[in-house]
Design an enzyme around this catalytic site. Structure first.
Site, short mmCIF file in Angstrom:
data_model
loop_
_atom_site.label_atom_id
_atom_site.label_comp_id
_atom_site.label_asym_id
_atom_site.label_seq_id
_atom_site.Cartn_x
_atom_site.Cartn_y
_atom_site.Cartn_z
N PRO A 12 0.79 -1.23 0.00
CG PRO A 12 -0.12 -1.10 2.13
CD PRO A 12 0.53 -2.06 1.18
CG ASN A 13 -0.16 4.38 1.32
OD1 ASN A 13 -1.13 4.92 0.79
ND2 ASN A 13 -0.21 3.88 2.54
NE ARG A 20 4.29 6.50 1.44
CZ ARG A 20 4.48 5.28 1.82
NH1 ARG A 20 4.82 4.34 0.95
NH2 ARG A 20 4.36 4.96 3.08
CE1 TYR A 25 9.09 4.91 2.18
CE2 TYR A 25 7.66 6.82 2.46
CZ TYR A 25 8.13 5.60 2.90
OH TYR A 25 7.64 5.06 4.06
CG ASN A 77 8.32 -2.24 0.27
OD1 ASN A 77 7.78 -2.29 1.37
ND2 ASN A 77 8.96 -1.17 -0.16
CB ALA A 80 1.58 0.26 6.33
CD GLU A 101 9.81 -7.47 5.49
OE1 GLU A 101 9.08 -8.44 5.75
OE2 GLU A 101 10.13 -6.61 6.34
CG HIS A 103 11.12 -2.37 4.45
ND1 HIS A 103 9.76 -2.27 4.35
CD2 HIS A 103 11.38 -3.53 5.09
CE1 HIS A 103 9.22 -3.33 4.93
NE2 HIS A 103 10.18 -4.11 5.39
NE ARG A 110 10.39 6.37 7.88
CZ ARG A 110 9.43 6.10 6.98
NH1 ARG A 110 9.55 5.04 6.19
NH2 ARG A 110 8.37 6.89 6.87
C1 DQA Z 1 8.28 1.00 3.59
C2 DQA Z 1 8.40 1.27 5.08
C3 DQA Z 1 7.07 1.07 5.78
O1 DQA Z 1 7.18 1.33 7.17
C4 DQA Z 1 6.03 2.02 5.20
O2 DQA Z 1 4.78 1.78 5.80
C5 DQA Z 1 5.96 1.97 3.72
C6 DQA Z 1 7.19 1.83 2.94
C7 DQA Z 1 9.60 1.29 2.83
O3 DQA Z 1 9.70 0.85 1.69
O4 DQA Z 1 10.49 1.94 3.37
O5 DQA Z 1 4.90 2.18 3.14
O6 DQA Z 1 7.98 -0.38 3.39
#
Ligand code: DQA
Length: 153
Positions: A12-13, A20, A25, A77, A80, A101, A103, A110
């Site tokens: 998500p997102n 964003r 990012y 990835n 959240a 995984e 990120h 953070r």
């Molecule tokens: C994330 C880190 C997560 O905590 C966050 O909710 C994201 C992106 C990252 O790629 O750094 O949406 O997975």
């Protein structure tokens, strides 16, 4: 020989990359990330199949479909969902292919809640804080694991 494919899932997102929190990012978009992944996979001799969803259920379904054995490895990835999705953890756990995984950001420097990953326990490795490069690191690691497994046969 069948072409080796990596499944690359973004949660998500991540569809909002570029807009964003660019200070965290970066300015590049999800399309840029997916193109990057395809190009990096190609260098290692893989095809990259990319998938992004804001829905936990769609991600679980996509992982369940991967049980058919179409993929050599999985890069995820979970965004959240990383921090609370036991459903994604379970869906990853049942897959025996190499799983990494990733990120983009360093989740360990953070907010406190980001330091805990529910889903990493079902993966072979976690990579964080490397931006896009984390995805190519993940591909190299999957390639290494596959070669090790091949030797062990
Ligand atoms: C994330 C880190 C997560 O905590 C966050 O909710 C994201 C992106 C990252 O790629 O750094 O949406 O997975």
């Amino acid at each position: 020989m069948a072409v080796k494919t990596l499944l690359i899932i973004n949660g998500p997102n991540l569809s909002m990359l570029g807009m964003r929190e660019p200070e965290i990012y970066g300015k590049e978009t999800l399309d840029d990330l997916q193109n990057y992944c395809r190009a990096e996979a190609k260098k290692l001799g893989y095809l990259a199949e990319t998938f992004q969803s804001n829905s936990e259920g769609e991600i679980v379904t996509r992982l369940n479909r991967a049980m058919r054995g179409n993929y050599s490895g999985i890069i995820i990835n979970p965004a959240a969902f990383t921090h609370y999705s036991y459903a994604i953890y379970d869906a990853l756990l049942m897959l025996s292919v190499p799983k990494v995984e990733v990120h983009l950001s360093n989740i360990y420097n953070r907010e406190q809640f980001r330091s805990h990953s529910v889903t990493a326990g079902a993966c072979d490795r976690q990579i964080y804080g490397r931006g896009f490069a984390g995805y190519s690191d993940a591909m190299e690691y999957i390639d290494h694991l596959l070669k090790e497994r091949e030797k062990g046969k």
